[in-house]
Design a protein around this motif. Sequence first.
Motif, mmCIF file in Angstrom:
data_model
loop_
_atom_site.group_PDB
_atom_site.id
_atom_site.type_symbol
_atom_site.label_atom_id
_atom_site.label_comp_id
_atom_site.label_asym_id
_atom_site.label_seq_id
_atom_site.Cartn_x
_atom_site.Cartn_y
_atom_site.Cartn_z
ATOM 1 N N VAL A 79 0.845 -1.195 0.000
ATOM 2 C CA VAL A 79 0.000 0.000 0.000
ATOM 3 C C VAL A 79 0.885 1.252 0.000
ATOM 4 O O VAL A 79 1.754 1.410 0.857
ATOM 5 C CB VAL A 79 -0.932 0.027 1.233
ATOM 6 C CG1 VAL A 79 -1.884 1.216 1.146
ATOM 7 C CG2 VAL A 79 -1.727 -1.274 1.341
ATOM 8 N N ARG A 80 0.642 2.082 -0.979
ATOM 9 C CA ARG A 80 1.435 3.309 -1.138
ATOM 10 C C ARG A 80 0.473 4.495 -1.113
ATOM 11 O O ARG A 80 -0.472 4.547 -1.924
ATOM 12 C CB ARG A 80 2.166 3.215 -2.473
ATOM 13 C CG ARG A 80 3.333 4.122 -2.595
ATOM 14 C CD ARG A 80 4.150 3.748 -3.813
ATOM 15 N NE ARG A 80 5.235 4.696 -3.965
ATOM 16 C CZ ARG A 80 6.140 4.664 -4.927
ATOM 17 N NH1 ARG A 80 6.095 3.707 -5.822
ATOM 18 N NH2 ARG A 80 7.091 5.568 -4.986
ATOM 19 N N ARG A 81 0.730 5.423 -0.206
ATOM 20 C CA ARG A 81 -0.197 6.552 -0.056
ATOM 21 C C ARG A 81 -0.276 7.376 -1.344
ATOM 22 O O ARG A 81 0.733 7.646 -1.985
ATOM 23 C CB ARG A 81 0.229 7.445 1.114
ATOM 24 C CG ARG A 81 -0.876 8.439 1.394
ATOM 25 C CD ARG A 81 -0.780 9.242 2.673
ATOM 26 N NE ARG A 81 -0.497 8.592 3.916
ATOM 27 C CZ ARG A 81 -1.412 8.002 4.706
ATOM 28 N NH1 ARG A 81 -2.676 7.925 4.345
ATOM 29 N NH2 ARG A 81 -1.037 7.472 5.858
ATOM 30 N N GLY A 82 -1.521 7.707 -1.701
ATOM 31 C CA GLY A 82 -1.730 8.535 -2.886
ATOM 32 C C GLY A 82 -1.672 7.748 -4.176
ATOM 33 O O GLY A 82 -1.920 8.294 -5.248
ATOM 34 N N ASN A 133 -2.336 3.755 -4.319
ATOM 35 C CA ASN A 133 -3.345 2.675 -4.354
ATOM 36 C C ASN A 133 -4.072 2.501 -3.026
ATOM 37 O O ASN A 133 -4.696 1.476 -2.803
ATOM 38 C CB ASN A 133 -2.708 1.342 -4.774
ATOM 39 C CG ASN A 133 -1.739 0.804 -3.743
ATOM 40 O OD1 ASN A 133 -1.179 1.559 -2.954
ATOM 41 N ND2 ASN A 133 -1.549 -0.500 -3.745
ATOM 42 N N GLU A 134 -4.017 3.526 -2.165
ATOM 43 C CA GLU A 134 -4.710 3.368 -0.877
ATOM 44 C C GLU A 134 -6.227 3.232 -1.071
ATOM 45 O O GLU A 134 -6.899 2.595 -0.263
ATOM 46 C CB GLU A 134 -4.370 4.513 0.079
ATOM 47 C CG GLU A 134 -4.668 5.879 -0.482
ATOM 48 C CD GLU A 134 -4.226 7.003 0.463
ATOM 49 O OE1 GLU A 134 -4.468 6.908 1.668
ATOM 50 O OE2 GLU A 134 -3.640 7.982 -0.039
ATOM 51 N N HIS A 135 -6.747 3.782 -2.183
ATOM 52 C CA HIS A 135 -8.185 3.664 -2.447
ATOM 53 C C HIS A 135 -8.586 2.232 -2.801
ATOM 54 O O HIS A 135 -9.767 1.930 -2.924
ATOM 55 C CB HIS A 135 -8.579 4.611 -3.589
ATOM 56 C CG HIS A 135 -7.840 4.329 -4.863
ATOM 57 N ND1 HIS A 135 -6.521 4.694 -5.058
ATOM 58 C CD2 HIS A 135 -8.212 3.672 -5.985
ATOM 59 C CE1 HIS A 135 -6.119 4.290 -6.255
ATOM 60 N NE2 HIS A 135 -7.137 3.664 -6.839
ATOM 61 N N GLU A 136 -7.628 1.378 -2.976
ATOM 62 C CA GLU A 136 -7.919 -0.023 -3.321
ATOM 63 C C GLU A 136 -8.037 -0.914 -2.076
ATOM 64 O O GLU A 136 -8.320 -2.112 -2.195
ATOM 65 C CB GLU A 136 -6.800 -0.578 -4.221
ATOM 66 C CG GLU A 136 -6.690 0.106 -5.565
ATOM 67 C CD GLU A 136 -7.690 -0.433 -6.590
ATOM 68 O OE1 GLU A 136 -8.356 -1.445 -6.301
ATOM 69 O OE2 GLU A 136 -7.807 0.184 -7.662
ATOM 70 N N VAL A 141 4.069 5.955 3.210
ATOM 71 C CA VAL A 141 3.735 4.724 3.928
ATOM 72 C C VAL A 141 2.353 4.887 4.553
ATOM 73 O O VAL A 141 2.102 5.866 5.262
ATOM 74 C CB VAL A 141 4.775 4.445 5.047
ATOM 75 C CG1 VAL A 141 4.396 3.202 5.842
ATOM 76 C CG2 VAL A 141 6.166 4.321 4.451
ATOM 77 N N VAL A 142 1.462 3.953 4.290
ATOM 78 C CA VAL A 142 0.171 3.940 4.992
ATOM 79 C C VAL A 142 0.339 2.946 6.137
ATOM 80 O O VAL A 142 0.489 1.740 5.896
ATOM 81 C CB VAL A 142 -0.989 3.503 4.074
ATOM 82 C CG1 VAL A 142 -2.305 3.534 4.831
ATOM 83 C CG2 VAL A 142 -1.056 4.403 2.837
ATOM 84 N N PRO A 143 0.351 3.428 7.389
ATOM 85 C CA PRO A 143 0.635 2.522 8.506
ATOM 86 C C PRO A 143 -0.399 1.394 8.601
ATOM 87 O O PRO A 143 -1.595 1.602 8.320
ATOM 88 C CB PRO A 143 0.562 3.432 9.738
ATOM 89 C CG PRO A 143 0.768 4.814 9.211
ATOM 90 C CD PRO A 143 0.170 4.825 7.833
ATOM 91 N N ALA A 144 0.063 0.233 8.994
ATOM 92 C CA ALA A 144 -0.823 -0.943 9.128
ATOM 93 C C ALA A 144 -2.027 -0.622 10.007
ATOM 94 O O ALA A 144 -3.147 -1.053 9.742
ATOM 95 C CB ALA A 144 -0.030 -2.113 9.697
ATOM 96 N N ARG A 145 -1.764 0.159 11.067
ATOM 97 C CA ARG A 145 -2.872 0.507 11.980
ATOM 98 C C ARG A 145 -3.973 1.263 11.242
ATOM 99 O O ARG A 145 -5.156 1.032 11.433
ATOM 100 C CB ARG A 145 -2.298 1.391 13.118
ATOM 101 C CG ARG A 145 -3.308 1.862 14.105
ATOM 102 C CD ARG A 145 -3.077 1.357 15.511
ATOM 103 N NE ARG A 145 -2.368 0.115 15.519
ATOM 104 C CZ ARG A 145 -2.936 -1.086 15.378
ATOM 105 N NH1 ARG A 145 -4.229 -1.184 15.217
ATOM 106 N NH2 ARG A 145 -2.215 -2.171 15.401
ATOM 107 N N GLU A 146 -3.555 2.174 10.374
ATOM 108 C CA GLU A 146 -4.546 2.947 9.604
ATOM 109 C C GLU A 146 -5.311 2.032 8.649
ATOM 110 O O GLU A 146 -6.521 2.200 8.452
ATOM 111 C CB GLU A 146 -3.815 4.058 8.831
ATOM 112 C CG GLU A 146 -4.758 4.951 8.054
ATOM 113 C CD GLU A 146 -4.007 6.008 7.234
ATOM 114 O OE1 GLU A 146 -2.934 6.483 7.667
ATOM 115 O OE2 GLU A 146 -4.515 6.343 6.142
ATOM 116 N N ILE A 147 -4.635 1.082 8.070
ATOM 117 C CA ILE A 147 -5.301 0.140 7.151
ATOM 118 C C ILE A 147 -6.402 -0.609 7.901
ATOM 119 O O ILE A 147 -7.544 -0.719 7.441
ATOM 120 C CB ILE A 147 -4.262 -0.832 6.540
ATOM 121 C CG1 ILE A 147 -3.296 -0.053 5.643
ATOM 122 C CG2 ILE A 147 -4.950 -1.967 5.779
ATOM 123 C CD1 ILE A 147 -2.084 -0.838 5.163
#
Length: 367
Positions: free
Chosen positions: A198-201, A203-206, A240-246
């Motif tokens: 997951v890369r911010r900006g 593919n986070e919308h996926e 980086v989209v942190p795992a916690r945020e995911i």
Amino acid sequence: MTPTSRIIPIVSAATDYRAQDIARDYSDTLFDSLRRPLRDLRISITDRCNLRCTYCMPRAIFDENHSFLPRTSLLSFEEIERIATLFVRRGVQKIRLTGGEPLLRRGVEQLIEKLARLQTPAGKPVEIALTTNGVILAKMAQRLRDAGLARVTVSLDGLSESTFQQMTDSHVSVATVLNGIRAAQAAGFDAVKVNMVVRRGVNEHEIIPMAEHFRHSGVVLRFIEFMDVGCSNGWRMNEVVPAREILQRIAPHHPLQQMDPGYAGEVAERWSYADGAGEIGVIASVTQAFCQDCTRARLATDGKLYTCLFAGDGLDLRTPLRLGESNTVLTNLIADQWASRNDRYSQLRHQRDNTARGKIEMSYIGG
Ligand code: SAM
Ligand code: SF4
Ligand code: SF4
């Protein structure tokens, strides 16, 4: 407490392997200087790939002028088998084939057949796994299974054609990879997993579409934090989209419950859907480093041994191998390298200037 509110900070407590190993009497296991046992071996069997993921093999660097390793530099299947046998005698219980794209290596099934015959000193079969981008998996899945491959992990970073093609810098369609995943499920592997970086900006919308696609499918979807591997992907912490945020994004849609680790030192934190739709995992390599539990050695395509994904230098095993050195000599080289290991790059990531080091690329060392 609702299942959603159970999302708590990811904690990676050190595991006392030595105590467990004494109990199990694996007297041949090697331990490093931080008391971590040698348990896993990742083998990169090619540095070539049929995709150009922007975070791994950006086309600007891995273009037609890039010098991939010549065939003579690659370890042969016999050489890989011999080195793997020595690793298994000193503690390795799982071997993962990777790359580059491992399915591009001609005859990979024959290598799997050889490795699947290996047994630990305790007489257990060694588990053979493989990570693939799935592009040519559909036509190979059954042959891989028949050769003795136990588990397959397929990398897929999104379901929308535009995101997928942008991230892989290719014209391959998502359907091709999904067909590969279905073929793997039909082939009867012990486990089929999907890895999504997951890369911010980007593919986070996926995240939610991917979670929903693989609910009820029997496939375990694992979200991986974007890492600063190598020197070519232009990594920045704010991508980086942190795992916690995911987890916090998924839980309001589909409540989650934390599961126990499958085995000591498992790097993915496991969560199940409260409604029984299956399991997901998060791998928080950046925000919650798990170096204290890292039991992996990596054999690069040309036979160099690395003790960390972020290493700059590897130990050349191919030269002594081709000079005809004995198993004892080779084992001593491996043992000394593991005994002196003190790698914990991810734990120290924010404490120093990591950009100064000449880190090797993931496609060569094996992801
Ligand atoms: N070609 C195969 C594939 O893509 O599955 C195997 C090799 S690839 C290097 C192994 C894994 O590393 C893939 O799941 C990929 O997404 C992951 N990977 C590569 N670069 C990464 C990075 N910078 N951060 C996080 N994961 C990365
Ligand atoms: Fe190839 Fe895998 Fe790297 Fe993508 S992540 S470029 S598929 S080696
Ligand atoms: Fe293992 Fe190195 Fe990753 Fe830490 S940074 S978990 S030591 S590979």
